[in-house]
Enzyme design. Sequence first.
Site, PDB file in Angstrom:
ATOM      1  N   TYR A   1      -3.953   7.620 -27.237  1.00  0.00           N
ATOM      2  CA  TYR A   1      -4.964   7.821 -26.996  1.00  0.00           C
ATOM      3  C   TYR A   1      -3.807   9.670 -26.800  1.00  0.00           C
ATOM      4  CZ  TYR A   1      -8.192   4.541 -25.997  1.00  0.00           C
ATOM      5  OH  TYR A   1      -9.638   4.333 -26.579  1.00  0.00           O
TER       6      TYR A   1
ATOM      7  N   LYS B   1       1.526 -14.711  -0.389  1.00  0.00           N
ATOM      8  CA  LYS B   1       0.838 -13.715   0.248  1.00  0.00           C
ATOM      9  C   LYS B   1      -0.112 -12.776  -1.057  1.00  0.00           C
ATOM     10  CE  LYS B   1       3.455 -10.114   0.653  1.00  0.00           C
ATOM     11  NZ  LYS B   1       4.422  -9.596   1.885  1.00  0.00           N
TER      12      LYS B   1
HETATM   13  C1  LIG Z   1       5.879  -9.444   2.253  1.00  0.00           C
HETATM   14  C2  LIG Z   1       6.532 -10.090   3.307  1.00  0.00           C
HETATM   15  C3  LIG Z   1       7.828 -11.048   2.870  1.00  0.00           C
HETATM   16  C4  LIG Z   1       8.720 -11.345   1.486  1.00  0.00           C
HETATM   17  O1  LIG Z   1       9.612  -9.791   1.304  1.00  0.00           O
HETATM   18  P1  LIG Z   1       9.511 -10.242  -0.023  1.00  0.00           P
HETATM   19  O2  LIG Z   1      10.459  -8.367  -0.274  1.00  0.00           O
HETATM   20  O3  LIG Z   1       9.338 -10.723  -1.369  1.00  0.00           O
HETATM   21  O4  LIG Z   1      10.957 -11.791   0.066  1.00  0.00           O
HETATM   22  C5  LIG Z   1       8.786 -11.046   4.310  1.00  0.00           C
HETATM   23  N1  LIG Z   1       8.463 -10.955   5.338  1.00  0.00           N
HETATM   24  C6  LIG Z   1       6.931  -9.878   5.425  1.00  0.00           C
HETATM   25  C7  LIG Z   1       6.748  -9.391   7.332  1.00  0.00           C
HETATM   26  C8  LIG Z   1       6.359  -9.559   4.691  1.00  0.00           C
HETATM   27  O5  LIG Z   1       5.125  -8.986   4.692  1.00  0.00           O
END
Ligand SMILES: *Cc1c(COP(=O)(O)O)cnc(C)c1O
Length: 348
Positions: A244, A33
């Site tokens: 800054y 994702k």
């Molecule tokens: C993002 C996600 C993962 C992966 O999690 P990590 O901590 O990056 O390994 C697994 N399951 C779901 C449902 C997620 O949304």
Amino acid sequence: MYATAVISQSALVHNLSVVKAHAKSAKIVCVVKADGYGHQLGLISPLIEGADVLAVSEITQAAKLRQKTKRPILLLSGIYSEHDLQQAVMLDCQIVVHHRSQIRLILDTQRKINVWIKIDTGMHRLGLSGKEYVACLAQFNVNPNINIISIMSHFACADEPSHPLNKKQLAYFKRLTNATTARSMANSAAILSQPESLFEFVRPGIMLYGASPFVETHNLQPAMQLSAPILSIKTVQKGAQVGYGAIWKADKKTVLAIIGIGYGDGYPRHAKSGTPVMINNALCPLVGRVSMDFICVDISKIKASIGDRAIVWGDKKLPVETIAKYSDTISYELLTGVSSRVKFTTTA
Ligand SMILES: *Cc1c(COP(=O)(O)O)cnc(C)c1O
């Protein structure tokens, strides 16, 4: 503008092998994702080719991914309309059902679909309640168009293995489900710390990209190296204020390198003075505030020239987790926050 992110193909291959070594016989759902946690779907082919299933959040990402692979794609947020359902079916996605409003849409399908049912076991974000799950399962089981691939849930505190909620969630999940359907609970942290949560599918995300959810690296290799060139070098006298807000003041004569990266590229503005930056293999401290296009680094102790590249994260000596710690955030946020003006390439 000047910053470059280089995605290491061998690191991706290696990290997937680390997942496989922990996962035992479980199938691997590579979570890609947010454009592969910011690594870009086009540059992570070792994950796309090595996964049993690929997971994305939304349909636009599924469509992008479908152009690259015939592998199963899991839609983590599911569908919200008839139109979504048609698109998901057209893209041949497996669909997560996590809310009761989605059950009716799924039951009305005219085509065969593959679904995952998500239970809320205690995180209280997405997922059906136990009661909703039991009712949903009964309805899906008698519908010939619906094929249940797996039952899933998600841990709230997997990165704190001793947190009592982990045991509670796992026990509740086991109470509601049984081995007649495949099951899935483990994200990266659980894969590394809770072998009793592996079941038939594991869902690694962050560890595939080489960042560990724990202090220990678990032999993972950073997949993204983010760097930018030194654009200017200058010497300032004791008492000079830098950047800054003039929040940093030289306590001695100091040589500064001005690097061509800032929060406009996704380097965190909240990184504190002292955050390490790697120049010519040495770690040098950030000084003063991060600006949109630049950071300033104290290079008094090393030799460096204009044009030399500074690595801001993604070396074994400088993992992204270190920068996350210095800026009060997590590696996930930094990796997904690299901006569109950064030039992306790959290396073997
Ligand atoms: C993002 C996600 C993962 C992966 O999690 P990590 O901590 O990056 O390994 C697994 N399951 C779901 C449902 C997620 O949304």
